[in-house]
Design an enzyme around this catalytic site. Sequence first.
Site, PDB file in Angstrom:
ATOM      1  N   ARG A 102      -8.699  -0.503   8.089  1.00  0.00           N
ATOM      2  CA  ARG A 102     -10.091   0.406   7.646  1.00  0.00           C
ATOM      3  C   ARG A 102     -10.195   1.249   8.821  1.00  0.00           C
ATOM      4  O   ARG A 102     -11.526   1.723   9.200  1.00  0.00           O
ATOM      5  CB  ARG A 102     -11.003  -0.628   7.101  1.00  0.00           C
ATOM      6  N   CYS A 103      -9.172   1.914   9.065  1.00  0.00           N
ATOM      7  CA  CYS A 103      -9.320   3.251  10.222  1.00  0.00           C
ATOM      8  C   CYS A 103      -8.379   4.060  10.318  1.00  0.00           C
ATOM      9  O   CYS A 103      -7.032   3.577   9.813  1.00  0.00           O
ATOM     10  CB  CYS A 103      -9.819   2.662  11.504  1.00  0.00           C
ATOM     11  N   GLU A 121     -12.585   4.888   5.488  1.00  0.00           N
ATOM     12  CA  GLU A 121     -12.539   4.106   6.596  1.00  0.00           C
ATOM     13  C   GLU A 121     -13.720   4.347   7.362  1.00  0.00           C
ATOM     14  O   GLU A 121     -14.058   3.573   8.666  1.00  0.00           O
ATOM     15  CB  GLU A 121     -11.245   4.047   7.283  1.00  0.00           C
ATOM     16  N   GLN A 180       1.087  -1.257  -0.138  1.00  0.00           N
ATOM     17  CA  GLN A 180       0.030   0.222  -0.205  1.00  0.00           C
ATOM     18  C   GLN A 180       0.801   1.160  -0.150  1.00  0.00           C
ATOM     19  O   GLN A 180       0.148   2.308  -0.068  1.00  0.00           O
ATOM     20  CB  GLN A 180      -0.880   0.142   1.309  1.00  0.00           C
TER      21      GLN A 180
HETATM   22  O1  CDP Z   1      -7.109   6.533   1.037  1.00  0.00           O
HETATM   23  P1  CDP Z   1      -8.389   5.880   0.664  1.00  0.00           P
HETATM   24  O2  CDP Z   1      -8.257   5.837  -0.640  1.00  0.00           O
HETATM   25  O3  CDP Z   1      -8.681   4.791   1.137  1.00  0.00           O
HETATM   26  O4  CDP Z   1      -9.573   6.863   1.069  1.00  0.00           O
HETATM   27  P2  CDP Z   1     -10.416   7.777   0.469  1.00  0.00           P
HETATM   28  O5  CDP Z   1      -9.142   8.929   0.426  1.00  0.00           O
HETATM   29  O6  CDP Z   1     -11.211   8.240   1.710  1.00  0.00           O
HETATM   30  O7  CDP Z   1     -10.989   7.538  -0.583  1.00  0.00           O
HETATM   31  C1  CDP Z   1     -11.866   6.367  -0.892  1.00  0.00           C
HETATM   32  C2  CDP Z   1     -12.496   6.578  -2.130  1.00  0.00           C
HETATM   33  O8  CDP Z   1     -13.479   7.441  -2.096  1.00  0.00           O
HETATM   34  C3  CDP Z   1     -11.588   6.993  -3.423  1.00  0.00           C
HETATM   35  O9  CDP Z   1     -11.887   6.756  -4.685  1.00  0.00           O
HETATM   36  C4  CDP Z   1     -11.896   8.699  -3.149  1.00  0.00           C
HETATM   37  O10 CDP Z   1     -11.449   9.273  -4.182  1.00  0.00           O
HETATM   38  C5  CDP Z   1     -13.340   8.714  -3.010  1.00  0.00           C
HETATM   39  N1  CDP Z   1     -13.898   9.645  -2.345  1.00  0.00           N
HETATM   40  C6  CDP Z   1     -14.657  10.534  -2.837  1.00  0.00           C
HETATM   41  O11 CDP Z   1     -15.459  10.186  -4.366  1.00  0.00           O
HETATM   42  N2  CDP Z   1     -15.069  11.729  -2.082  1.00  0.00           N
HETATM   43  C7  CDP Z   1     -14.798  11.971  -1.211  1.00  0.00           C
HETATM   44  N3  CDP Z   1     -15.129  13.350  -0.524  1.00  0.00           N
HETATM   45  C8  CDP Z   1     -13.846  11.311  -0.232  1.00  0.00           C
HETATM   46  C9  CDP Z   1     -13.290  10.044  -0.981  1.00  0.00           C
END
Ligand code: CDP
Length: 786
Positions: free
Chosen positions: A368-369, A738, A221
Amino acid sequence: MATEATEIRGPGHRVKRVEDDRFIRGKGNYVDDIKLPEMLHMAILRSPLAHAKINSIDTSKAAAVPGVVAVVTGDLMAQHNLAWMPTLSYDTQAVLATDKVRFQGQEVAAVIAEDPYVAKDALELIEVDYEPLEAIVTPQRALEPDAPVIRDDKEGQAGNAIYHWEAGDKEATDKAFGEADVVVSIDTFYPRCHPAPLETCGCVADINPATGQATIYMTSQAPHVIRTVFALVTGLPEEKIRIVSPDLGGGFGNKVPVYPGYVVATAASLLLGRPVKWIEDRSENLISTGFARDYHMHGELALKKDGTMLGLRTSLLSDNGAFYADAQPTKFKAGLFHIVTGSYDFKAAHVVADGAYTNKAPGGVAYRCSFRVTEASYLIERLVQNAAYELAMDPAQLRLKNFIRADQFPYASATGFVYDSGDYHGAMNLALEKIGYDELLKEQKEARAQGKLYGIGMASFTEVVGAGPHKDYDILGLKMNDGAELRIHPTGKAILKISCQTQGQGHETTFAQIVAGELGIQPEDIKVMHGDTDNTPYGLGTYASRSTPTSGAATAMVARKIRDKARKIAAHLLEVSEEDLEFQGDRFFVKGAPDRAKTIQDVAFAAYTNFPDGMEPGLEGVSYYDPPNLTFPFGTYVVAVEVDPDTGQWEVRRMVAVDDCGVRINPMIVEGQIHGGLTEGYGIAAMQLITFDDGGNCVGSNFMDYLLPTSWETPKFETFATVTPSPHHPIGAKGVGESATVGSPAAYVNAVIDALQHLGIRNIDMPVTSSKVWDAVQAARAGETG
Ligand code: CDP
C-alpha cells in the site's frame, strides 16, 4: 431523433460500486472457488529452520500414502531446469530448496494428492536431514565480514551485500550543511510488516496434455508480467500460457511476486496431465510471502535558525531477506525512496541506500505504497517534527514556511523528480481549519496544565505514483506502460478491457466512469474486464497506485479515439461536416442547432449499419499509455491523541485528513481508499509487527500474534479534499490508492511524540505500543529525578 440530453454519471459522481453486488451476496469468484474435473491438490513442506544445509530428503513414506500421486523435491525440479527461478529484481530464488534452506518457511518439497487433507498429512512423513547454520536476522550482522554467506549459490557473491545506491548531490548537500545553524538527526527503524490480504495466495494450474495449453488461475496483481516470466522460466510458448486472475481478496503488494508454489503447481500439472490446485493457509502466507518495509534509516536535516530548510541527508539499510524479490523498477534499487525531500523546497539532498540478504523471507514489497515511499515520507516527517522542537517553532508554521509554493510547479526536486502540480499550503490550511488548530492548541495547553499527556501531530506528504515513463521505468526490462481496449456494441453498450487488475479498489466502476465521461455511455452500460491475459491488453499490473495514472489514462485515450470516429459517423448521419459538430454529454449536435443531434447510441448503431463509404465498420480501439511523467498526490493529516501515563496506552481523539489526488473519478471510492489507508497507517503505527527471534524464527505467523486493527480500535476519520489536477493526465487524475498509508503513520507517531516531547522523548520506533511508551516515560522520569 435525439431527445433532451441526460446527465451522464462520469467522473465526479458517487456511483455505487457495481462489483459489490456480487461480493455482498457471496457470489465473488476467487481462485479457491475454482474446481476443475480431475483436479489434484498440492501442499508445500516448508523449512522449520532459518538457515541450514540439506543433507538428504527422504520422500518414500509420503509417496506411499494412499491418495498421494507425487512428491516433488528440488532435485526433481532440477531435472527439468526448474529448481531456481528469476525474481522480478534480477535475482534468483529457489523454487524448492536443493542445497540449503535460507529462511524459516522456505519451500522444500511438495505433495500432490487426490485430496487436500491427504496432501497436507503426507507432508509430515517427508524426512529432511538438516544441518543447522548460523541464522542472520539483521542486515547489520549480515554485512559484518565474518558473517556466513547466505547466497553461496551465486557465483562471485562474497558477502551478503545486495546493492549500494545513491541519489541526489553529495557535494551540494555537504555545502548546504556547512551553511546550517542547526542540524537535526534521527535514527529510526520502519519495522517489517505484512500486507496480510484476506485471501491468501494460490493457484490452479491446468495444462492440457493434448494441446499444451496452460491455463493458470492465479492470485496475481500483475497477470501479464507473470505470463511473460512463466514463458521465460518454463520454456512454454507465451501464446499457450493464459493467466487468469479472477476476483482477488486484497493484494496490497503481497500478490505481485512470483511465488514458488505457482511454479511447482504448474510443473506438476505439466508432468501429471491433470489440473493442480495450491492454496496457502494463513500461516504460510504470513511467514513466507512478500513482507514490506524492514528499513533502518538515518536522517539529518540542516536548517537556518529562522526555520529555513537547507539540506537533507539520509542513509538506509534495507533487510531484503534471503532473495532479492521486491519488484522495484530496475533502475531504482531503493525504490522511489528519493522522494524523501517530501513537500519541502530543498536546494540539496543526498540519499545513500544499501540492501542486504538475511535469513528471512524475501521482503520489501510496495505494501500500500509506491515503491518505498512510505518509508521516505515517515523519515522526513519525523525529522521535521523534531526540528520544530529544536527551533521551538510551531510544527505547522515550520512546514508552511518551507513548502514548495503553488507557483513553483512543475518543480524539480533535489533528488531528480519533477513534481507535476501541487498546493501544499492549501491542503495544510484546510486541515488546520477543519481540526480547529488554534482551539486545539488551547485545549492541549489546558490538558497539559492538568497533567495530561496530550499530543498534536501532523504529517504532510507528497506521494509519487503512476510508474511510469518508459525512459526510466521497467521491471525485468518490461516498460511500465499500460493499455485499455474498448468496444462499443451496435446497441450503444460497451465492453472495456483493461490491463490492470482490481483487488477491491472498484476499477469496474471507476474505469466505466472514465468512458462515460468521454463518450456519454452510462457506467452501468459498460462492462469492465480485467485479469485475463488472453482477453485484455498488456500491462504491468496494479500496485503502487498506478492503475488510474496509467491504465486509466489509456482508457480516456481509447475513448477519445473512438469519439473521433464517432464524430465522422455523426457528420455522415446529420449530413454536415465534422467541424460543424459539437459533442456534449451523450451526443453530437450541430453548432447553433442543438435539436439536430445524434446520440452515441445512434452513432454506435450506424457504425454497423449505416457508415460512410470507404470507412471501416465497427466502433472499437485499443490504446497504450506511456506517461510523460509520474503523478504526485499529496495531503496533510492532523491527529490529536491522549496518552495514559499509567499504562502507556494512547487514543486518537481527532484525525483530520486532507487528500489531493487531482480530479476524483468517484469521490465515494476515493474516500473508501483513504479510510482503508488511514486504518492501515494506524495499524502500522500502533500494532503491526513481524519480528524474529535470534534463531530466525518468525514471531507473528498468525493473527493472534500479528495484530491488525479491527473496527474496535480504528479511530474515527474526518476526511476532506482539495483538487489540484495533474496537468499531463488526460482527465487530471492522480493515483490515490496508497496515499493514506504512506502519509498517516508519521502523523500518528508525531502526535504520540508530541504528547511526550516535554519529557525529552524524541523517538519511539513503530509500532508504538503501550509498553514502549510506558518504558520511554519511565526512563525519561528516572532521568529527570536521577
Ligand atoms: O492502482 P490502484 O487501483 O490501487 O490505485 P489508484 O489508481 O489510485 O485507484 C484506486 C481507486 O480509486 C480506483 O478505483 C480508482 O479509479 C479510484 N480513483 C479515483 O476515483 N479518482 C482518482 N483521482 C484516483 C483514483
